[in-house]
Design an enzyme around this catalytic site. Sequence first.
Site, PDB file in Angstrom:
ATOM      1  N   MET A  37       0.837  -1.199   0.000  1.00  0.00           N
ATOM      2  CA  MET A  37       0.000   0.000   0.000  1.00  0.00           C
ATOM      3  C   MET A  37       0.874   1.252   0.000  1.00  0.00           C
ATOM      4  SD  MET A  37      -3.457  -0.893   2.036  1.00  0.00           S
ATOM      5  CE  MET A  37      -2.876  -0.522   3.674  1.00  0.00           C
ATOM      6  N   GLY A  38       2.134   1.098  -0.412  1.00  0.00           N
ATOM      7  CA  GLY A  38       3.025   2.253  -0.475  1.00  0.00           C
ATOM      8  C   GLY A  38       3.525   2.659   0.901  1.00  0.00           C
ATOM      9  N   LEU A  67       6.579   3.060   1.684  1.00  0.00           N
ATOM     10  CA  LEU A  67       7.490   1.917   1.819  1.00  0.00           C
ATOM     11  C   LEU A  67       8.608   2.185   2.819  1.00  0.00           C
ATOM     12  CD1 LEU A  67       7.813   0.926  -1.958  1.00  0.00           C
ATOM     13  CD2 LEU A  67       6.133   0.154  -0.259  1.00  0.00           C
ATOM     14  N   HIS A  68       8.976   1.121   3.542  1.00  0.00           N
ATOM     15  CA  HIS A  68      10.077   1.186   4.499  1.00  0.00           C
ATOM     16  C   HIS A  68      10.965  -0.039   4.286  1.00  0.00           C
ATOM     17  CE1 HIS A  68       7.663  -1.790   6.531  1.00  0.00           C
ATOM     18  NE2 HIS A  68       6.654  -0.937   6.667  1.00  0.00           N
ATOM     19  N   HIS A 113       9.357  -3.473   3.599  1.00  0.00           N
ATOM     20  CA  HIS A 113       8.990  -3.700   2.196  1.00  0.00           C
ATOM     21  C   HIS A 113      10.243  -3.982   1.367  1.00  0.00           C
ATOM     22  CE1 HIS A 113       5.612  -0.913   3.497  1.00  0.00           C
ATOM     23  NE2 HIS A 113       4.924  -1.938   3.010  1.00  0.00           N
ATOM     24  N   GLN A 141     -10.355  -2.381   2.399  1.00  0.00           N
ATOM     25  CA  GLN A 141      -9.860  -3.000   3.638  1.00  0.00           C
ATOM     26  C   GLN A 141      -9.818  -2.033   4.818  1.00  0.00           C
ATOM     27  OE1 GLN A 141      -5.982  -4.038   1.646  1.00  0.00           O
ATOM     28  NE2 GLN A 141      -5.128  -3.668   3.663  1.00  0.00           N
ATOM     29  N   GLN A 169       5.696 -10.980   7.701  1.00  0.00           N
ATOM     30  CA  GLN A 169       5.084 -11.732   8.804  1.00  0.00           C
ATOM     31  C   GLN A 169       4.469 -10.827   9.866  1.00  0.00           C
ATOM     32  OE1 GLN A 169       8.434 -14.224   9.583  1.00  0.00           O
ATOM     33  NE2 GLN A 169       7.479 -16.008   8.658  1.00  0.00           N
ATOM     34  N   GLN A 220      -3.222 -11.680   8.273  1.00  0.00           N
ATOM     35  CA  GLN A 220      -3.364 -11.445   6.827  1.00  0.00           C
ATOM     36  C   GLN A 220      -2.654 -12.546   6.044  1.00  0.00           C
ATOM     37  OE1 GLN A 220      -2.880  -7.577   4.628  1.00  0.00           O
ATOM     38  NE2 GLN A 220      -0.792  -8.268   4.346  1.00  0.00           N
TER      39      GLN A 220
END
Length: 279
Positions: free
Chosen positions: A27-28, A30-31, A34, A58, A145, A150
């Site tokens: 979902m962008g 980013l860190h 990701h 969601q 994880q 999810q």
Amino acid sequence: MRVVRSVADLRFARAELSASLGFVPTMGALHAGHGSLVARARAECASVVASVYVNPMQFGPNEDLTSYPRTFDADAAMLERLGVDVLFAPSDDVMYPPGAQTSVDPGPLAAALEGERRPGHFRGVATVVLKLFNLVTPHRAYFGQKDAQQLAVIRQLTADFDLPIQIVACPIVREADGLALSSRNAYLDTQQRRDAARLSLALHGVAQSLVAGNADVATLTADAIGVLLPLRPDYIAVVEPRAFVPLVTAPASSDLLVVGAAFCGATRLIDNVAVRTPA
Ligand code: PAF
């Protein structure tokens, strides 16, 4: 890296990529968490597709859809640096064109814990992930994880719908004080950022006691709520990683997850720690 925004352009770009394709849906915002998914996909697959899409389905009505951090230019630069071949960045109209009405019911796995607190959340996740899988047709798909429930829902979806996709679970990336990386950490002010590490501390405490042979989950999780302060607890539970039903007693010789959610100011944090209980 090619940036595509429509289904037609994605299909065209996909056709030119190899069969050994790794997919990293995001979902962008980013860190490094990701980044670890993309690096793993890059190492294991001939081609890599990533997506950046903040999926409205969601988010609950009182959740953070409008304030969710959106950092597209930085995200695209990071994905390009990591060697992604194609970035899919659709609009809401592309993902949910007018008239779209079918969604995926993720079943009992989505009933407890996150699913109970966020009604409809996993329906939204399962629906968008199935759509993305159908569009990208990856060979492998990479998930962190940290979002353990999810991950379980997506594994189940993949099995139940006979999708020929290997789900690859990647370890949680943590800050030095233990806080799990999350796009939502951007909401925390300086004091909240310090307090936020309490969640990981509380979960690791339960994990250590389980590993030491204490199987009394009810007492362990009740004690852990005290460690969380000043965070406001939502839940701490111990589950089997594929079932997500809170246990009262930890079975011996089992792989379990200590899962938790807590509020740090208005920000809701989730985290988990994997354990193996002794014989
Ligand atoms: O984990 C996420 O970022 C999202 O839930 C996902 C899997 C990209 C679906 O929107």
